[in-house]
Design an enzyme around this catalytic site. Structure first.
Site, PDB file in Angstrom:
ATOM      1  N   MET A 157       0.796  -1.224   0.000  1.00  0.00           N
ATOM      2  CA  MET A 157       0.000   0.000   0.000  1.00  0.00           C
ATOM      3  C   MET A 157       0.839   1.288   0.000  1.00  0.00           C
ATOM      4  O   MET A 157       0.451   2.288   0.611  1.00  0.00           O
ATOM      5  CB  MET A 157      -0.964  -0.018   1.199  1.00  0.00           C
ATOM      6  CG  MET A 157      -1.926  -1.198   1.187  1.00  0.00           C
ATOM      7  SD  MET A 157      -2.852  -1.332  -0.362  1.00  0.00           S
ATOM      8  CE  MET A 157      -4.038  -0.019  -0.088  1.00  0.00           C
ATOM      9  N   ARG A 158       1.984   1.257  -0.675  1.00  0.00           N
ATOM     10  CA  ARG A 158       2.825   2.469  -0.764  1.00  0.00           C
ATOM     11  C   ARG A 158       3.320   2.626  -2.185  1.00  0.00           C
ATOM     12  O   ARG A 158       3.531   1.634  -2.879  1.00  0.00           O
ATOM     13  CB  ARG A 158       4.093   2.325   0.091  1.00  0.00           C
ATOM     14  CG  ARG A 158       3.807   2.304   1.487  1.00  0.00           C
ATOM     15  CD  ARG A 158       5.001   2.180   2.381  1.00  0.00           C
ATOM     16  NE  ARG A 158       4.438   2.217   3.694  1.00  0.00           N
ATOM     17  CZ  ARG A 158       4.230   3.339   4.375  1.00  0.00           C
ATOM     18  NH1 ARG A 158       4.674   4.485   3.922  1.00  0.00           N
ATOM     19  NH2 ARG A 158       3.629   3.310   5.538  1.00  0.00           N
ATOM     20  N   LEU A 159       3.539   3.897  -2.545  1.00  0.00           N
ATOM     21  CA  LEU A 159       4.147   4.157  -3.852  1.00  0.00           C
ATOM     22  C   LEU A 159       5.624   3.794  -3.774  1.00  0.00           C
ATOM     23  O   LEU A 159       6.298   4.128  -2.803  1.00  0.00           O
ATOM     24  CB  LEU A 159       4.043   5.642  -4.183  1.00  0.00           C
ATOM     25  CG  LEU A 159       2.851   6.132  -4.991  1.00  0.00           C
ATOM     26  CD1 LEU A 159       3.023   7.622  -5.288  1.00  0.00           C
ATOM     27  CD2 LEU A 159       2.689   5.352  -6.280  1.00  0.00           C
ATOM     28  N   ILE A 160       6.124   3.131  -4.804  1.00  0.00           N
ATOM     29  CA  ILE A 160       7.560   2.828  -4.857  1.00  0.00           C
ATOM     30  C   ILE A 160       8.300   4.116  -5.236  1.00  0.00           C
ATOM     31  O   ILE A 160       7.924   4.818  -6.178  1.00  0.00           O
ATOM     32  CB  ILE A 160       7.827   1.720  -5.900  1.00  0.00           C
ATOM     33  CG1 ILE A 160       7.097   0.426  -5.519  1.00  0.00           C
ATOM     34  CG2 ILE A 160       9.323   1.475  -6.063  1.00  0.00           C
ATOM     35  CD1 ILE A 160       7.594  -0.265  -4.270  1.00  0.00           C
ATOM     36  N   HIS A 183      -3.621  -4.520  -9.942  1.00  0.00           N
ATOM     37  CA  HIS A 183      -4.554  -3.505  -9.447  1.00  0.00           C
ATOM     38  C   HIS A 183      -5.984  -3.955  -9.742  1.00  0.00           C
ATOM     39  O   HIS A 183      -6.275  -4.408 -10.853  1.00  0.00           O
ATOM     40  CB  HIS A 183      -4.258  -2.162 -10.129  1.00  0.00           C
ATOM     41  CG  HIS A 183      -5.089  -1.054  -9.582  1.00  0.00           C
ATOM     42  ND1 HIS A 183      -4.835  -0.458  -8.363  1.00  0.00           N
ATOM     43  CD2 HIS A 183      -6.205  -0.464 -10.062  1.00  0.00           C
ATOM     44  CE1 HIS A 183      -5.745   0.464  -8.126  1.00  0.00           C
ATOM     45  NE2 HIS A 183      -6.587   0.487  -9.135  1.00  0.00           N
ATOM     46  N   ASN A 211       2.938  -4.828 -10.797  1.00  0.00           N
ATOM     47  CA  ASN A 211       1.880  -4.634  -9.793  1.00  0.00           C
ATOM     48  C   ASN A 211       0.579  -5.213 -10.328  1.00  0.00           C
ATOM     49  O   ASN A 211       0.389  -5.316 -11.542  1.00  0.00           O
ATOM     50  CB  ASN A 211       1.708  -3.138  -9.521  1.00  0.00           C
ATOM     51  CG  ASN A 211       0.645  -2.855  -8.464  1.00  0.00           C
ATOM     52  OD1 ASN A 211       0.542  -3.559  -7.468  1.00  0.00           O
ATOM     53  ND2 ASN A 211      -0.160  -1.823  -8.679  1.00  0.00           N
TER      54      ASN A 211
HETATM   55  C1  GRF Z   1      -5.476  -7.067  -4.340  1.00  0.00           C
HETATM   56  O1  GRF Z   1      -6.825  -6.799  -4.609  1.00  0.00           O
HETATM   57  C2  GRF Z   1      -4.580  -6.246  -5.223  1.00  0.00           C
HETATM   58  O2  GRF Z   1      -5.121  -6.004  -6.478  1.00  0.00           O
HETATM   59  C3  GRF Z   1      -4.471  -4.955  -4.461  1.00  0.00           C
HETATM   60  O3  GRF Z   1      -4.413  -5.350  -3.121  1.00  0.00           O
HETATM   61  C4  GRF Z   1      -5.096  -6.583  -2.955  1.00  0.00           C
HETATM   62  C5  GRF Z   1      -4.185  -7.543  -2.248  1.00  0.00           C
HETATM   63  O4  GRF Z   1      -4.832  -8.713  -1.864  1.00  0.00           O
HETATM   64  N1  GRF Z   1      -3.353  -4.191  -4.940  1.00  0.00           N
HETATM   65  P1  GRF Z   1      -4.028  -9.879  -1.168  1.00  0.00           P
HETATM   66  O5  GRF Z   1      -3.298  -9.288   0.044  1.00  0.00           O
HETATM   67  O6  GRF Z   1      -3.066 -10.460  -2.165  1.00  0.00           O
HETATM   68  O7  GRF Z   1      -5.058 -10.870  -0.731  1.00  0.00           O
END
Ligand code: GRF
Length: 190
Positions: free
Chosen positions: A93-96, A112, A110
């Protein structure tokens, strides 16, 4: 085939994508060696998954560093020691930042939970539901300095008519697990 690329998975949450990638690599379905999980959240469930899979955990609290560059330099040092060649983001949950981007040019991917460029950033599923879209999806892309802006490698659309949040999340996760593994297989079998 060449030596297996060494891979670090960055994650901040449950790690279901980590698990699927790990399992595929252990089963020999993915030509890669997962050598580390990097997390900014030492309490995240992904840490338990990594430990159970016997994968090194690199956990630093960004708040304990005076800058993002210092935080990333600490991670980078560990990655270099493990000779990591690719970075896979899976719910990190962070920008690289520049420090890691510069060390891994075109070697960071990544996943998304939307059809980019729609709904980048946080809570893409919530954004899609709030807009009442009938179709959303999943995107796998290279990582650049922007928020979910790198070159797209793969996408899959998902119809979400009449689905509630939980059903939408389930559908998206199921597609993520398949699409991420398939896309990484293609990337690393070249
Ligand atoms: C996924 O939905 C992914 O697309 C997003 O964060 C979620 C991670 O899920 N970036 P998990 O931790 O792999 O279950």
């Amino acid at each position: 085939m060449n030596n297996k690329p060494k891979v670090a998975i960055f994650a901040s949450g449950s790690g279901s994508n980590f698990q699927v990638i790990m399992d595929a690599s252990k089963a020999g379905d993915l030509h890669a060696e997962i050598v580390a999980v990097v997390t900014d959240k030492p309490q995240a469930y992904v840490v338990e998954r990594a430990t159970a899979a016997d994968v090194s955990v690199i956990a630093f609290n960004p708040k304990e560093f005076s800058s993002k560059a210092d935080y990333e330099a600490a991670i980078l040092k560990e990655l270099q020691q493990l000779e990591v060649e690719w970075i896979v983001l899976a719910g990190y949950m962070r920008l690289i930042g520049e420090t890691i981007l510069d060390a891994f040019p075109h070697k960071i991917v990544n996943i998304h939970p939307s059809l980019l460029p729609s709904f980048p950033g946080k809570d893409a599923i919530g954004q899609a539901l709030a807009h009442g879209v009938k179709v959303t999806g999943v995107t796998v892309h290279y990582v650049d300095a922007g928020m979910d802006t790198g070159k797209i490698l793969a996408q899959q659309a998902i119809e979400i008519v009449d689905l509630d949040r939980e059903q939408t999340e389930q559908r998206i996760h199921a597609v993520e697990h398949e699409l991420y593994t398939k896309t990484l297989q293609q990337l690393w079998s070249r």
